[in-house]
Structure formats: C-alpha cells, structure tokens
Motif scaffolding. Structure first.
Motif, PDB file in Angstrom:
ATOM      1  N   GLY A 190     -30.363  30.692  -7.386  1.00  0.00           N
ATOM      2  CA  GLY A 190     -29.815  29.445  -7.897  1.00  0.00           C
ATOM      3  C   GLY A 190     -28.342  29.236  -7.654  1.00  0.00           C
ATOM      4  O   GLY A 190     -27.781  28.221  -8.096  1.00  0.00           O
ATOM      5  N   GLU A 192     -24.979  29.286  -4.761  1.00  0.00           N
ATOM      6  CA  GLU A 192     -24.544  29.274  -3.376  1.00  0.00           C
ATOM      7  C   GLU A 192     -24.360  30.703  -2.877  1.00  0.00           C
ATOM      8  O   GLU A 192     -23.807  31.549  -3.581  1.00  0.00           O
ATOM      9  CB  GLU A 192     -23.224  28.504  -3.284  1.00  0.00           C
ATOM     10  N   GLN A 193     -24.810  30.958  -1.646  1.00  0.00           N
ATOM     11  CA  GLN A 193     -24.766  32.313  -1.111  1.00  0.00           C
ATOM     12  C   GLN A 193     -23.677  32.460  -0.052  1.00  0.00           C
ATOM     13  O   GLN A 193     -23.660  31.753   0.952  1.00  0.00           O
ATOM     14  CB  GLN A 193     -26.124  32.688  -0.521  1.00  0.00           C
ATOM     15  N   ALA A 209     -26.321  24.530   0.953  1.00  0.00           N
ATOM     16  CA  ALA A 209     -27.292  24.363  -0.135  1.00  0.00           C
ATOM     17  C   ALA A 209     -28.399  23.389   0.263  1.00  0.00           C
ATOM     18  O   ALA A 209     -28.158  22.397   0.961  1.00  0.00           O
ATOM     19  CB  ALA A 209     -26.577  23.863  -1.390  1.00  0.00           C
ATOM     20  N   ASN A 236     -31.205  30.699 -14.596  1.00  0.00           N
ATOM     21  CA  ASN A 236     -30.359  31.313 -13.568  1.00  0.00           C
ATOM     22  C   ASN A 236     -28.930  31.510 -14.071  1.00  0.00           C
ATOM     23  O   ASN A 236     -28.282  32.529 -13.780  1.00  0.00           O
ATOM     24  CB  ASN A 236     -30.348  30.455 -12.301  1.00  0.00           C
ATOM     25  N   GLU A 260     -37.044  23.737  -3.823  1.00  0.00           N
ATOM     26  CA  GLU A 260     -36.238  24.897  -4.198  1.00  0.00           C
ATOM     27  C   GLU A 260     -35.623  24.787  -5.589  1.00  0.00           C
ATOM     28  O   GLU A 260     -35.213  25.792  -6.181  1.00  0.00           O
ATOM     29  CB  GLU A 260     -35.116  25.098  -3.164  1.00  0.00           C
ATOM     30  N   THR A 263     -29.274  24.373  -6.843  1.00  0.00           N
ATOM     31  CA  THR A 263     -28.319  25.358  -6.333  1.00  0.00           C
ATOM     32  C   THR A 263     -26.941  24.972  -6.843  1.00  0.00           C
ATOM     33  O   THR A 263     -26.509  23.829  -6.678  1.00  0.00           O
ATOM     34  CB  THR A 263     -28.295  25.394  -4.793  1.00  0.00           C
TER      35      THR A 263
END
Length: 301
Positions: A190, A192-193, A209, A236, A260, A263
């Motif tokens: 959940g 941002e990576q 995202a 999350n 999804e 995010t």
C-alpha cells in the motif's frame, strides 16, 4: 581475525540515514555537511577517529546580560561525526534494515543512471521541466518525470524525482528524506516503492503508482471505490505504525486502482516517540478523506 569490509554502498547508506536523523537546532547544518562529504565519511564506520569536527558556517548569537552577543563565531568547531553516537544509532534493527534498502537503491541507480542522464533532467529549470515530454508534475523546487526501465529483470513504469537546483545545500537533504522514507517501507503493502537513489547528483526513483490520484478521480470512479479498499488502506497504515509513518493528507498523495486498491505516496516520518499519536491522526485523516471523496462524488452526480 579478518574483519570483512562493508560494501561502499552500505557504508554510504548508513551515513546517509545517520545524516537524516540529525536535528537542525542541535547540530546546525550537520546533515548537509555529512552529505557533502559522504564519499569520505562513509569510511568512518571502520577507520574514523572517535570524533570529527567541521567548521561552523554562521555565528551563534544569544542573549547575555540583556544584549545579543556572538557566543560561537563562524569557524568554531562543531561535531560532524561521533563514533559512539553513530554505533548506538546503528543498533536499531529498523535503522539497519532501512540502510540495507537504501544501499540497494544506490546500486540500482548505477544501473539506471545512463537512462536518467539521457533524459536530460538534471539541473532542469521549472520552465523547461514543464515542456519536457516525460514530465509528470513539478513544483517550485522539484519535478517528477516518467520513464520505463528494467529493474531486477522486470520492465517497470518508474518516476524520477529531481531538484531544479541540485547544487543548493538543501537539495541533497530533501531528496534523501524522500529516499530514506521509501527505504523504510520497502516491501510494505500500500505504499510507494523506492527503486533507486543517488546523493550526487540528487535523484530518487520510485515505481509509478497504479491508478489515478484522488485529486483527479471522476465521480464514477469515486462511487465505485470498494469499501474493503478503504479498510485495506487503514490496515496498511496501521501495519507501519511502529515506523512512525505520517501521512500527508493531500488528495494528490493517494492513488486508487480498482484492482490494486490504494497506494500512498509522499509520506513523512513522525517525531520518535509520537508513533501512537501519529497513527491516530493518520486514521482520522483517512476517514476525513473518505468523507470528502463521497461528498464530492454526490455533488458531481
């Protein structure tokens, strides 16, 4: 007994996280000084003297007998690196994991650097950023650009964040803040990576995202947000409560995808010791955002 040398990227990441932890009023300009010397101070972890100083850049003034006087002059020594303080800082398992994640982001940047350089976005002005074919968004200080590249053998949609004035003292610190926060939640659902980070030049890369920001959501899309996705967002956020993640409750910082879910991007970190208060505020903000989105959707219908 032979001691294995840590990888350079890990040494630099650990010092960067240490730099990020500094408090301006307690150690003025220490963060910027550490980052400006990152290539050198990264080796202090194994070979440094117990204490390293740097020169004060501005006079420190205080009230003495009713008058403002200079109590510490420009050039007087300030602590740059303290080995014991640093060693104690790295005892925290969360800090060590964060450093490892940031180190991996540094290694990934080396692989992405040619593509980012080819986009010609370093030192780009606000005006030129707005005319760039890859522009996603821009502010007075920073700009975000979309691109696609291979990461760990997988083609991904990515976003590169740069500063309009990368040589300014604040640029490295601001982008490190973003990168260190991404390193903190690496692998957490959940959020941002983070993908890559560079201190010089200052750049942060993240996965783009899914979906659309709540700011750009249509009334139909808003009405179709699943209740379980709102609940998953709260779950999350609760899952990273121990990390002290603080939401920035602007609608543009929440993306929604019908498959999804949500995010969260551009989040912050709260003051240590305030994690419970921060979580309560985060959950309240989610409820307020949900009410706002529902109300706006009804008005648009």
């Amino acid at each position: 007994m032979q001691i294995e040398q840590k990888p350079v990227e890990l040494l630099q990441a650990q010092i960067a996280v240490y730099a990020k932890s500094q408090v301006e009023r307690e150690a003025p300009e220490r963060t910027g000084e550490l980052l400006s010397q990152l290539g050198d101070v990264a080796f202090y972890t194994n070979y440094a003297p117990d204490h390293v100083n740097y020169a004060r850049k501005h006079n420190k003034k205080s009230f003495v007998d009713g008058e403002i006087v200079v109590t510490e002059a420009v050039g007087s020594p300030l602590p740059l690196f303290d080995k014991k303080e640093y060693a104690d800082f790295l005892k925290d398992p969360t800090t060590r994991e964060q450093s490892r994640n940031l180190a991996k982001m540094s290694r990934t940047y080396d692989k992405l650097a040619p593509k980012i350089t080819g986009m010609d976005i370093q030192d780009i002005s606000y005006k030129d950023a707005g005319e760039h074919p890859n522009i996603l968004g821009r502010g007075s200080n920073k700009a975000a650009f979309a691109f696609r590249a291979e990461v760990d053998g997988v083609e991904k949609d990515l976003v590169a964040l740069v500063d309009h004035a990368p040589d300014k003292s604040y640029a490295k610190a601001k982008l490190l803040e973003r990168a260190s926060n991404l390193a903190l939640v690496k692998g957490r659902a959940g959020f941002e990576q983070g993908v890559a980070w560079s201190n010089d030049p200052p750049v942060v890369v993240a996965e783009r995202a899914y979906g659309v920001s709540l700011e750009e959501l249509s009334s139909e899309q808003a009405n179709n947000i699943l209740p379980e996705h709102w609940q998953k967002l709260a779950t999350n956020v609760e899952a990273v409560a121990n990390l002290g993640i603080a939401l920035d409750p602007m609608l543009s910082n929440f993306y929604y995808d019908p498959k999804e879910g949500f995010t969260v991007i551009d989040f912050r970190r709260s003051v240590p010791g305030k994690e419970k208060t921060t979580l309560d505020l985060n959950l309240k903000q989610i409820d307020e955002i949900r009410s706002q989105i529902i109300a706006q959707a009804r008005v648009r219908v």
